[in-house]
Design an enzyme around this catalytic site. Structure first.
Site, PDB file in Angstrom:
ATOM      1  N   GLU A 114       0.833  -1.202   0.000  1.00  0.00           N
ATOM      2  CA  GLU A 114       0.000   0.000   0.000  1.00  0.00           C
ATOM      3  C   GLU A 114       0.870   1.255   0.000  1.00  0.00           C
ATOM      4  O   GLU A 114       1.969   1.258   0.540  1.00  0.00           O
ATOM      5  CB  GLU A 114      -0.909  -0.005   1.241  1.00  0.00           C
ATOM      6  CG  GLU A 114      -1.902  -1.163   1.170  1.00  0.00           C
ATOM      7  CD  GLU A 114      -2.834  -1.241   2.367  1.00  0.00           C
ATOM      8  OE1 GLU A 114      -3.973  -1.694   2.181  1.00  0.00           O
ATOM      9  OE2 GLU A 114      -2.439  -0.863   3.487  1.00  0.00           O
TER      10      GLU A 114
ATOM     11  N   CYS B  25       3.671   8.469   1.226  1.00  0.00           N
ATOM     12  CA  CYS B  25       4.235   7.493   2.163  1.00  0.00           C
ATOM     13  C   CYS B  25       4.385   6.170   1.408  1.00  0.00           C
ATOM     14  O   CYS B  25       3.395   5.562   1.016  1.00  0.00           O
ATOM     15  CB  CYS B  25       3.293   7.361   3.348  1.00  0.00           C
ATOM     16  SG  CYS B  25       3.832   6.166   4.573  1.00  0.00           S
TER      17      CYS B  25
ATOM     18  N   CYS C 292       6.654  -7.181   6.934  1.00  0.00           N
ATOM     19  CA  CYS C 292       7.884  -6.732   7.599  1.00  0.00           C
ATOM     20  C   CYS C 292       8.332  -7.817   8.573  1.00  0.00           C
ATOM     21  O   CYS C 292       7.514  -8.451   9.229  1.00  0.00           O
ATOM     22  CB  CYS C 292       7.640  -5.424   8.346  1.00  0.00           C
ATOM     23  SG  CYS C 292       9.129  -4.797   9.172  1.00  0.00           S
TER      24      CYS C 292
ATOM     25  N   CYS D 273       7.286  -5.619  15.285  1.00  0.00           N
ATOM     26  CA  CYS D 273       6.886  -4.677  16.339  1.00  0.00           C
ATOM     27  C   CYS D 273       5.424  -4.960  16.688  1.00  0.00           C
ATOM     28  O   CYS D 273       4.578  -5.064  15.790  1.00  0.00           O
ATOM     29  CB  CYS D 273       7.078  -3.237  15.869  1.00  0.00           C
ATOM     30  SG  CYS D 273       8.764  -2.949  15.276  1.00  0.00           S
TER      31      CYS D 273
ATOM     32  N   CYS E  40       2.251  -2.835  15.438  1.00  0.00           N
ATOM     33  CA  CYS E  40       2.216  -2.427  14.021  1.00  0.00           C
ATOM     34  C   CYS E  40       1.512  -3.485  13.178  1.00  0.00           C
ATOM     35  O   CYS E  40       1.861  -4.666  13.227  1.00  0.00           O
ATOM     36  CB  CYS E  40       3.648  -2.212  13.540  1.00  0.00           C
ATOM     37  SG  CYS E  40       3.798  -2.014  11.748  1.00  0.00           S
TER      38      CYS E  40
ATOM     39  N   SER F  13      12.510   6.271   7.606  1.00  0.00           N
ATOM     40  CA  SER F  13      12.251   5.922   8.998  1.00  0.00           C
ATOM     41  C   SER F  13      12.709   4.484   9.233  1.00  0.00           C
ATOM     42  O   SER F  13      12.350   3.580   8.485  1.00  0.00           O
ATOM     43  CB  SER F  13      10.757   6.054   9.283  1.00  0.00           C
ATOM     44  OG  SER F  13      10.450   5.544  10.564  1.00  0.00           O
TER      45      SER F  13
ATOM     46  N   SER G  64      12.488   5.055  14.948  1.00  0.00           N
ATOM     47  CA  SER G  64      11.314   4.684  15.737  1.00  0.00           C
ATOM     48  C   SER G  64      11.783   4.248  17.116  1.00  0.00           C
ATOM     49  O   SER G  64      12.349   3.168  17.259  1.00  0.00           O
ATOM     50  CB  SER G  64      10.575   3.534  15.046  1.00  0.00           C
ATOM     51  OG  SER G  64      10.092   3.983  13.800  1.00  0.00           O
TER      52      SER G  64
ATOM     53  N   ASN H 201      -2.183   4.334  16.659  1.00  0.00           N
ATOM     54  CA  ASN H 201      -3.324   3.875  15.872  1.00  0.00           C
ATOM     55  C   ASN H 201      -3.603   2.451  16.313  1.00  0.00           C
ATOM     56  O   ASN H 201      -2.767   1.580  16.105  1.00  0.00           O
ATOM     57  CB  ASN H 201      -2.989   3.891  14.374  1.00  0.00           C
ATOM     58  CG  ASN H 201      -3.089   5.283  13.789  1.00  0.00           C
ATOM     59  OD1 ASN H 201      -4.014   6.024  14.089  1.00  0.00           O
ATOM     60  ND2 ASN H 201      -2.116   5.651  12.984  1.00  0.00           N
TER      61      ASN H 201
ATOM     62  N   CYS I 234      -0.359   5.687  10.290  1.00  0.00           N
ATOM     63  CA  CYS I 234       0.925   5.070  10.614  1.00  0.00           C
ATOM     64  C   CYS I 234       0.718   3.686  11.192  1.00  0.00           C
ATOM     65  O   CYS I 234      -0.058   3.496  12.113  1.00  0.00           O
ATOM     66  CB  CYS I 234       1.655   5.900  11.651  1.00  0.00           C
ATOM     67  SG  CYS I 234       2.403   7.331  10.953  1.00  0.00           S
TER      68      CYS I 234
HETATM   69  N1  SAH Z   1       9.790   0.204   9.481  1.00  0.00           N
HETATM   70  C1  SAH Z   1      10.022   1.600   9.630  1.00  0.00           C
HETATM   71  C2  SAH Z   1       9.092   2.456   8.794  1.00  0.00           C
HETATM   72  C3  SAH Z   1       7.647   2.041   8.674  1.00  0.00           C
HETATM   73  S1  SAH Z   1       6.630   2.272  10.087  1.00  0.00           S
HETATM   74  C4  SAH Z   1       9.947   1.987  11.084  1.00  0.00           C
HETATM   75  O1  SAH Z   1       9.490   1.186  11.891  1.00  0.00           O
HETATM   76  O2  SAH Z   1      10.392   3.079  11.408  1.00  0.00           O
HETATM   77  C5  SAH Z   1       6.433   4.053  10.181  1.00  0.00           C
HETATM   78  C6  SAH Z   1       6.202   4.566  11.588  1.00  0.00           C
HETATM   79  O3  SAH Z   1       4.910   4.173  12.088  1.00  0.00           O
HETATM   80  C7  SAH Z   1       7.222   4.038  12.601  1.00  0.00           C
HETATM   81  O4  SAH Z   1       7.647   5.070  13.440  1.00  0.00           O
HETATM   82  C8  SAH Z   1       6.407   3.031  13.365  1.00  0.00           C
HETATM   83  O5  SAH Z   1       6.938   2.764  14.628  1.00  0.00           O
HETATM   84  C9  SAH Z   1       5.068   3.709  13.411  1.00  0.00           C
HETATM   85  N2  SAH Z   1       3.949   2.846  13.767  1.00  0.00           N
HETATM   86  C10 SAH Z   1       3.811   1.521  13.537  1.00  0.00           C
HETATM   87  N3  SAH Z   1       2.637   1.082  14.009  1.00  0.00           N
HETATM   88  C11 SAH Z   1       2.010   2.148  14.548  1.00  0.00           C
HETATM   89  C12 SAH Z   1       0.738   2.331  15.180  1.00  0.00           C
HETATM   90  N4  SAH Z   1      -0.087   1.325  15.325  1.00  0.00           N
HETATM   91  N5  SAH Z   1       0.416   3.566  15.611  1.00  0.00           N
HETATM   92  C13 SAH Z   1       1.265   4.605  15.422  1.00  0.00           C
HETATM   93  N6  SAH Z   1       2.458   4.509  14.822  1.00  0.00           N
HETATM   94  C14 SAH Z   1       2.842   3.280  14.401  1.00  0.00           C
HETATM   95 FE1  SF4 Z   2       8.262  -3.182  10.551  1.00  0.00          FE
HETATM   96 FE2  SF4 Z   2       8.325  -0.561  11.122  1.00  0.00          FE
HETATM   97 FE3  SF4 Z   2       6.116  -2.013  11.568  1.00  0.00          FE
HETATM   98 FE4  SF4 Z   2       8.249  -2.380  13.088  1.00  0.00          FE
HETATM   99  S1  SF4 Z   2       7.018  -0.512  12.951  1.00  0.00           S
HETATM  100  S2  SF4 Z   2       7.005  -3.993  12.190  1.00  0.00           S
HETATM  101  S3  SF4 Z   2       9.880  -2.093  11.624  1.00  0.00           S
HETATM  102  S4  SF4 Z   2       7.035  -1.578   9.598  1.00  0.00           S
END
Ligand code: SAH
Ligand code: SF4
Length: 343
Positions: A92, A105, A112, A116, A119, A194, A217, A293, A336
């Site tokens: 996406e 974005c 991934c 995390c 996410c 990021s 992050s 989120n 995000c």
């Molecule tokens: N993998 C990279 C970039 C993609 S995620 C990273 O982790 O930095 C982009 C951003 O969204 C990151 O800062 C991540 O921690 C954040 N993110 C992931 N899940 C989220 C959520 N549920 N609510 C808010 N931010 C989130």
């Molecule tokens: Fe991957 Fe970034 Fe999501 Fe972590 S926050 S699972 S590194 S996309």
């Protein structure tokens, strides 16, 4: 499958045209066609002889991404497109319109591997890497959509699906392609990568001394809390991560950004803010906080406005600039960390 033409840099394209017995200027004509005129079919290349147009069509694909679904947020400011890749995976890409800004974005992987817990992409697991050309194509697709409106992309954030530093070469090749002054010509400072904190790649990125913005992050200021949220912290704990961040700032003289998803009564406490301030002391940096989120696979809830303000106030009382980001596009699951493709 034919190679994607956006996977070639100008040198590789020049070599191909040379092999076809074409004059040296042809490659540049094609380059401008692709990245200035935004052409995406061989027959649009009216500047080329028929024979070269045919060869282009025979040898190269001009698209690997098939748009399958497009969703617009209720305020019309955010658009999310789901693209299918030739290998059957999906990704996406999200366009955000905010005043004069048109920020895209982009994704670097389907799924991934970093896991995390909060996410949605992490909850999917790893599916596939994108090629540099497939990363570029997301940008060109939206640039083409904006062109008839007289609009251009102003910023690209590498914050979609995937961990860009887990697909380092392709990500940087894509930015180089888009940065090229004879082509798309988008300045390095308009890009932000990021990363979850892959330390060897942060080091490598620092050594390359690029003008691209870097965001980390962070989400927690002690190893125990962070490792429970971001498994990568077990491999690269905070002291190692922060040392690499300091190296980056020293090498590039650029400000670094830290991202923090505020989770109610978890990492949104004044204690976490104070610990974070201590970690970042003396570093040229900025903290972006965003209320979490909520995602299906995680029970944490977003912080409140009041607690977010208090978190920032604590940071700023220690001299660390902090911005509260708005959650955009959450009604279309485009916020995000919400990007996930149902199989
Ligand atoms: N993998 C990279 C970039 C993609 S995620 C990273 O982790 O930095 C982009 C951003 O969204 C990151 O800062 C991540 O921690 C954040 N993110 C992931 N899940 C989220 C959520 N549920 N609510 C808010 N931010 C989130
Ligand atoms: Fe991957 Fe970034 Fe999501 Fe972590 S926050 S699972 S590194 S996309």
């Amino acid at each position: 499958m034919k190679p994607l033409i956006y996977d070639l840099d100008l040198d590789a394209l020049s070599r191909t045209l040379q092999q076809w017995g074409q004059p040296a200027y042809r490659a540049r004509q094609i380059w401008r066609g692709l990245y200035v005129n935004l052409w995406h079919r061989a027959d649009q290349f009216s500047v080329l002889p028929q024979e070269v147009r045919q060869k282009l069509a025979q040898h190269f694909a001009f698209a690997h991404l098939t748009p399958e679904k497009s969703l617009e947020s209720s305020d019309k400011k955010t658009t999310k497109v789901l693209f299918r890749l030739p290998n059957g995976e999906a990704i996406e890409t999200v366009l955000m319109r905010y005043r004069q800004r048109r920020t895209l974005c982009i994704s670097t992987q389907a799924g991934c591997a970093m896991g995390c817990v909060f996410c949605a992409t992490g909850q999917m697991g790893f599916r596939a890497n994108l090629s540099g050309g497939e990363i570029v194509e997301q940008v060109l697709y939206f640039a083409r959509q904006l062109k008839p409106l007289g609009e251009r992309l102003t910023n690209v954030v590498v914050m979609g699906m995937g961990e860009p530093f887990h697909n380092y070469e392709a990500t940087l090749a894509a930015i180089d392609r888009l940065n090229h002054h004879e082509g798309f010509n988008m300045g390095a400072r308009r890009f932000t990568i990021s990363t979850v904190g892959l330390v060897p790649m942060i080091r490598r990125f620092a050594a390359e001394r690029r003008q691209i913005n870097l965001a980390i992050s962070l989400h927690a200021a002690d190893d125990e809390t962070r490792a429970a949220m971001l498994p990568i912290n077990k491999k690269y704990p905070l002291d190692v991560l922060l040392a690499a961040c300091r190296e980056y700032v020293e090498a590039t003289h650029r400000r670094i950004t830290f991202e923090w998803a505020l989770i109610h009564e978890h990492n949104d406490t004044p204690e976490q803010a104070a610990k974070l301030a201590a970690l970042l002391q003396g570093l040229n940096c900025h903290v972006n906080v965003i209320p979490l989120n909520p995602t299906q696979g995680y029970t944490g809830q977003p912080t409140t406005r009041r607690r977010a303000l208090e978190f920032c106030r604590v940071l700023e009382s220690h001299g660390i600039p902090c911005t509260i980001r708005a959650r955009r596009g959450i009604d279309i699951q485009a916020g995000c960390g919400q990007l996930a493709v149902q199989a």
